[in-house]
Design a protein around this motif. Sequence first.
Motif, PDB file in Angstrom:
ATOM      1  N   UNK A   1      -2.638 -18.055  -5.852  1.00 12.00           N
ATOM      2  CA  UNK A   1      -3.875 -18.525  -5.021  1.00 12.00           C
ATOM      3  C   UNK A   1      -5.002 -18.483  -5.446  1.00 12.00           C
ATOM      4  N   UNK A   2      -5.088 -17.865  -7.026  1.00 10.39           N
ATOM      5  CA  UNK A   2      -6.080 -17.923  -7.573  1.00 10.39           C
ATOM      6  C   UNK A   2      -7.019 -16.792  -7.181  1.00 10.39           C
ATOM      7  N   UNK A   3      -6.256 -15.889  -6.144  1.00 12.42           N
ATOM      8  CA  UNK A   3      -6.202 -14.618  -5.562  1.00 12.42           C
ATOM      9  C   UNK A   3      -5.957 -13.228  -7.059  1.00 12.42           C
ATOM     10  N   UNK A   4      -7.265 -12.778  -7.378  1.00 13.60           N
ATOM     11  CA  UNK A   4      -6.785 -10.933  -7.636  1.00 13.60           C
ATOM     12  C   UNK A   4      -5.827 -10.294  -6.736  1.00 13.60           C
ATOM     13  N   UNK A   5      -5.099  -9.483  -7.807  1.00 16.35           N
ATOM     14  CA  UNK A   5      -4.512  -8.449  -6.822  1.00 16.35           C
ATOM     15  C   UNK A   5      -5.381  -7.558  -6.345  1.00 16.35           C
ATOM     16  N   UNK A   6      -4.945  -6.569  -5.446  1.00 20.93           N
ATOM     17  CA  UNK A   6      -5.469  -4.885  -5.446  1.00 20.93           C
ATOM     18  C   UNK A   6      -4.868  -4.512  -4.604  1.00 20.93           C
ATOM     19  N   UNK A   7      -5.240  -2.708  -5.173  1.00 21.57           N
ATOM     20  CA  UNK A   7      -4.804  -1.761  -4.697  1.00 21.57           C
ATOM     21  C   UNK A   7      -5.298  -1.560  -3.366  1.00 21.57           C
ATOM     22  N   UNK A   8      -4.954  -1.259  -1.878  1.00 15.38           N
ATOM     23  CA  UNK A   8      -4.686  -1.248  -0.659  1.00 15.38           C
ATOM     24  C   UNK A   8      -5.504   0.144  -0.659  1.00 15.38           C
ATOM     25  N   UNK A   9      -6.915   0.227   0.141  1.00 14.28           N
ATOM     26  CA  UNK A   9      -7.873   1.099  -0.095  1.00 14.28           C
ATOM     27  C   UNK A   9      -6.890   2.709   0.885  1.00 14.28           C
ATOM     28  N   UNK A  10      -6.784   3.068   1.224  1.00 16.72           N
ATOM     29  CA  UNK A  10      -5.466   4.122   1.900  1.00 16.72           C
ATOM     30  C   UNK A  10      -5.049   4.134   0.646  1.00 16.72           C
ATOM     31  N   UNK A  11      -4.596   3.923  -0.515  1.00 19.21           N
ATOM     32  CA  UNK A  11      -3.758   4.563  -1.379  1.00 19.21           C
ATOM     33  C   UNK A  11      -4.624   4.689  -3.048  1.00 19.21           C
ATOM     34  N   UNK A  12      -6.315   5.936  -2.927  1.00 17.57           N
ATOM     35  CA  UNK A  12      -6.524   5.534  -3.748  1.00 17.57           C
ATOM     36  C   UNK A  12      -6.152   6.968  -4.659  1.00 17.57           C
ATOM     37  N   UNK A  13      -5.188   7.428  -4.726  1.00 22.16           N
ATOM     38  CA  UNK A  13      -3.897   8.102  -5.800  1.00 22.16           C
ATOM     39  C   UNK A  13      -2.676   7.312  -6.299  1.00 22.16           C
ATOM     40  N   UNK A  14      -3.253   5.890  -6.205  1.00 24.83           N
ATOM     41  CA  UNK A  14      -1.998   5.101  -6.345  1.00 24.83           C
ATOM     42  C   UNK A  14      -1.182   5.311  -8.318  1.00 24.83           C
ATOM     43  N   UNK A  15      -2.031   6.061  -8.758  1.00 27.75           N
ATOM     44  CA  UNK A  15      -1.553   6.353 -10.264  1.00 27.75           C
ATOM     45  C   UNK A  15      -1.484   7.488 -10.651  1.00 27.75           C
ATOM     46  N   UNK A  16      -0.862   8.273  -9.158  1.00 30.97           N
ATOM     47  CA  UNK A  16      -0.367   9.806  -8.825  1.00 30.97           C
ATOM     48  C   UNK A  16       1.267  10.131  -9.378  1.00 30.97           C
ATOM     49  N   UNK A  17       1.397   8.499  -8.873  1.00 27.10           N
ATOM     50  CA  UNK A  17       2.782   7.876  -8.312  1.00 27.10           C
ATOM     51  C   UNK A  17       3.326   7.714  -9.360  1.00 27.10           C
ATOM     52  N   UNK A  18       4.385   8.761  -9.709  1.00 26.98           N
ATOM     53  CA  UNK A  18       4.657   8.563 -11.193  1.00 26.98           C
ATOM     54  C   UNK A  18       6.446   8.986 -11.017  1.00 26.98           C
ATOM     55  N   UNK A  19       7.095   8.034 -11.792  1.00 26.01           N
ATOM     56  CA  UNK A  19       8.430   8.733 -12.358  1.00 26.01           C
ATOM     57  C   UNK A  19       9.131   9.105 -11.581  1.00 26.01           C
TER      58      UNK A  19
END
Length: 221
Positions: free
Chosen positions: A77-95
Amino acid sequence: MPSSTDSPAVLPGLVTQAERLIELGVHTVAGITADEMRAYAEKAEGAPGAAAAEGALLAVHPRRAPASALAPLLRRDGKPGFVVTDMPDVDEFAPCAVELPDAPLYLVHGVDRGDDMANWSPEEALPALTERTRTPLVLTEGIHWILQQPAVLERNRCFMTIGSRLRKPNGTLDARTPAIWISNGTGRDGKERRNAPKVGWCWWGNRHTWLGFGSATTRTS
């Protein structure tokens, strides 16, 4: 027992997918030239036995293009995706218990949204996927899928990506498990984000009627 889904079944060709990623600037994020990305896709489509690549998803390794960089490229709907504020460590979620090809670019085969597992907990879904000889998607693969097929993300039919887990310093796994769904614009999301694609998390032992489990049959480089 194979999984079943009503999600879009046919992905664009790999060359088309490469152009989509280039248009979004993913190659720049990954430190790959546009020509390199095009050449990879063209080779995969034209190689002997290339029929196996039909319907495959072109993915950039999360070491090169992390979730935090990919999520804002999602659109609904023309709105960008985002990461929730309580997941600042999102990139640390590894395979986790998932082996990715050791290459900047690779293919994910047989992607499936796992609608038939809606209202299962991740704890219940993982052994079932293993029994079906399927591998859970990692978070960046789920984002790549939606970048190529935005219609994959539907209200009441979204999905978790339990191939990504966060291991804590003591060696145990964090109980949060990543998922991609659609914001209702409530709470800390903000009203302006209603209907935007949302990268968030759910507890390992909890069930949600509107979340399936993204998975694939295999990955190749």
